[in-house]
Motif scaffolding. Structure first.
Motif, PDB file in Angstrom:
ATOM      1  N   LEU A  11      -6.360   1.437   3.794  1.00  0.00           N
ATOM      2  CA  LEU A  11      -5.148   1.513   2.986  1.00  0.00           C
ATOM      3  C   LEU A  11      -4.712   2.963   2.896  1.00  0.00           C
ATOM      4  O   LEU A  11      -5.530   3.842   2.568  1.00  0.00           O
ATOM      5  CB  LEU A  11      -5.419   0.952   1.590  1.00  0.00           C
ATOM      6  CG  LEU A  11      -4.308   1.099   0.551  1.00  0.00           C
ATOM      7  CD1 LEU A  11      -3.075   0.306   0.971  1.00  0.00           C
ATOM      8  CD2 LEU A  11      -4.818   0.639  -0.812  1.00  0.00           C
ATOM      9  N   VAL A  12      -3.455   3.218   3.169  1.00  0.00           N
ATOM     10  CA  VAL A  12      -2.933   4.581   3.132  1.00  0.00           C
ATOM     11  C   VAL A  12      -1.520   4.546   2.567  1.00  0.00           C
ATOM     12  O   VAL A  12      -0.799   3.545   2.725  1.00  0.00           O
ATOM     13  CB  VAL A  12      -2.973   5.211   4.549  1.00  0.00           C
ATOM     14  CG1 VAL A  12      -2.062   4.458   5.509  1.00  0.00           C
ATOM     15  CG2 VAL A  12      -2.638   6.683   4.518  1.00  0.00           C
ATOM     16  N   GLN A  13      -1.124   5.628   1.925  1.00  0.00           N
ATOM     17  CA  GLN A  13       0.229   5.713   1.381  1.00  0.00           C
ATOM     18  C   GLN A  13       1.225   6.053   2.477  1.00  0.00           C
ATOM     19  O   GLN A  13       0.861   6.665   3.498  1.00  0.00           O
ATOM     20  CB  GLN A  13       0.278   6.776   0.291  1.00  0.00           C
ATOM     21  CG  GLN A  13      -0.507   6.410  -0.952  1.00  0.00           C
ATOM     22  CD  GLN A  13      -0.316   7.417  -2.073  1.00  0.00           C
ATOM     23  OE1 GLN A  13       0.153   8.530  -1.860  1.00  0.00           O
ATOM     24  NE2 GLN A  13      -0.670   7.012  -3.283  1.00  0.00           N
ATOM     25  N   PRO A  14       2.485   5.687   2.294  1.00  0.00           N
ATOM     26  CA  PRO A  14       3.509   6.079   3.266  1.00  0.00           C
ATOM     27  C   PRO A  14       3.500   7.588   3.482  1.00  0.00           C
ATOM     28  O   PRO A  14       3.365   8.371   2.541  1.00  0.00           O
ATOM     29  CB  PRO A  14       4.808   5.608   2.607  1.00  0.00           C
ATOM     30  CG  PRO A  14       4.389   4.456   1.750  1.00  0.00           C
ATOM     31  CD  PRO A  14       3.034   4.829   1.221  1.00  0.00           C
ATOM     32  N   GLY A  15       3.642   7.972   4.750  1.00  0.00           N
ATOM     33  CA  GLY A  15       3.570   9.383   5.109  1.00  0.00           C
ATOM     34  C   GLY A  15       2.180   9.866   5.434  1.00  0.00           C
ATOM     35  O   GLY A  15       2.003  10.986   5.933  1.00  0.00           O
ATOM     36  N   GLY A  16       1.177   9.050   5.165  1.00  0.00           N
ATOM     37  CA  GLY A  16      -0.207   9.436   5.403  1.00  0.00           C
ATOM     38  C   GLY A  16      -0.635   9.241   6.840  1.00  0.00           C
ATOM     39  O   GLY A  16       0.161   8.865   7.706  1.00  0.00           O
ATOM     40  N   SER A  17      -1.927   9.474   7.079  1.00  0.00           N
ATOM     41  CA  SER A  17      -2.491   9.406   8.423  1.00  0.00           C
ATOM     42  C   SER A  17      -3.787   8.592   8.423  1.00  0.00           C
ATOM     43  O   SER A  17      -4.497   8.531   7.408  1.00  0.00           O
ATOM     44  CB  SER A  17      -2.799  10.811   8.947  1.00  0.00           C
ATOM     45  OG  SER A  17      -1.641  11.608   9.019  1.00  0.00           O
TER      46      SER A  17
END
Length: 120
Positions: A11-17
């Motif tokens: 799970l990652v936030q928008p803009g993440g990698s």
């Protein structure tokens, strides 16, 4: 026989990698063209990237071009998909596949998939 195991989703936030990996066993990846596909429930599996059997050529779908990078490390017998600037529409199960060929085909060998979820 080649076996592939993906890991590194999450799970990652928008803009993440994220950098999912595709670890191979049973044979060396040298000489195998490697693809990354992704699939969303209810939709067809989409090939998003390919690296040639020589490792010298790559290509990407328009949906990920400029944000994702496919590479492989022969010494580690592993392929990687560096994913940057992730968007909610990148949410999917990601699969790696291998063809013993110079370029990617329909996939002779598949991993089990790793879930990537992009959400705030």
């Amino acid at each position: 026989q080649l076996q592939l195991v993906e890991s590194g989703g999450g799970l990652v936030q928008p803009g993440g990698s994220l950098r999912p990996s595709c670890a191979a066993s049973g044979d060396t990846l040298n000489g195998y063209a490697i693809s990354w596909f992704r699939q969303v429930p209810g939709k067809e599996r989409e090939r998003i990237s390919c690296i040639s059997g020589s490792g010298l050529r790559t290509n990407y779908s328009d949906s990920v071009k400029g944000r994702f990078t496919l590479s492989r490390d022969i010494a580690e017998n592993t392929a990687y998909l560096q994913m940057s600037d992730l968007k909610p529409e990148d949410t999917a199960v990601y699969y790696c596949a291998a063809d013993y060929a110079s370029w990617c085909g329909r996939g002779d060998y598949w991993g089990q998939g790793t879930q990537v979820t992009v959400s705030s």
